[in-house]
Scaffold this motif. Structure first.
Motif, PDB file in Angstrom:
ATOM      1  N   CYS A 175      38.236  30.332  32.948  1.00 10.96           N
ATOM      2  CA  CYS A 175      39.111  29.706  33.950  1.00 10.96           C
ATOM      3  C   CYS A 175      39.892  30.749  34.744  1.00 10.96           C
ATOM      4  O   CYS A 175      40.049  30.626  35.964  1.00 10.96           O
ATOM      5  CB  CYS A 175      40.072  28.729  33.270  1.00 10.96           C
ATOM      6  N   CYS A 176      40.383  31.780  34.077  1.00  9.35           N
ATOM      7  CA  CYS A 176      41.112  32.838  34.771  1.00  9.35           C
ATOM      8  C   CYS A 176      40.209  33.581  35.753  1.00  9.35           C
ATOM      9  O   CYS A 176      40.615  33.879  36.881  1.00  9.35           O
ATOM     10  CB  CYS A 176      41.711  33.824  33.763  1.00  9.35           C
ATOM     11  N   GLU A 216      37.524  32.391  37.195  1.00 10.22           N
ATOM     12  CA  GLU A 216      37.241  31.474  38.307  1.00 10.22           C
ATOM     13  C   GLU A 216      38.414  31.404  39.281  1.00 10.22           C
ATOM     14  O   GLU A 216      38.226  31.384  40.493  1.00 10.22           O
ATOM     15  CB  GLU A 216      36.923  30.077  37.770  1.00 10.22           C
ATOM     16  N   PHE A 217      39.625  31.358  38.760  1.00 13.68           N
ATOM     17  CA  PHE A 217      40.800  31.321  39.631  1.00 13.68           C
ATOM     18  C   PHE A 217      40.939  32.617  40.420  1.00 13.68           C
ATOM     19  O   PHE A 217      41.338  32.602  41.587  1.00 13.68           O
ATOM     20  CB  PHE A 217      42.069  31.047  38.818  1.00 13.68           C
TER      21      PHE A 217
END
Length: 119
Positions: A79-80, A82-83
């Protein structure tokens, strides 16, 4: 509107136009200027926060003893990352914005020239 006035407007300095060529150097200089300072700070702060979070998750992933914890840290790491990619895309769109504004201005001037010659 005659050709001389249109040339003066196109070649004259506008507040958003520092260079007329779309090179990487000119796009970066358009992005890192005083008007974009708050946006640049916003992007860099979020980028550093996300990189710190991804690093923390990677370290905790290798220190975790349970599979459940490893899955959680791996998911947070993804997730990190992707962000971080989304933040980069946002910055890249802002970099291209000035070039697009410049082309729209040229198009508007050409349309004004064409409509002015017919009336």
């Amino acid at each position: 509107m005659n050709d001389e006035q249109i040339r003066k407007i196109i070649d004259g300095p506008q507040d958003y136009e520092d260079s007329k060529e779309d090179t990487l150097r000119s796009m970066l200089s358009d992005f890192y200027n005083r008007k974009m300072l708050s946006t640049v700070i916003f992007i860099w702060v979020w980028g550093l926060v996300v990189v710190a979070g991804a690093t923390y998750c990677a370290i905790r992933f290798f220190d975790a003893e349970q599979t459940r914890s490893q899955i959680m840290y791996a998911a947070l790491f993804v997730c990190c990352v992707e962000f971080l990619a989304l933040t980069k895309i946002f910055a890249w769109q802002l970099i291209h914005r000035n070039g697009i504004l410049r082309e729209i201005k040229r198009l508007e001037l050409r349309i004004a020239e064409l409509s002015g010659g017919r009336s």
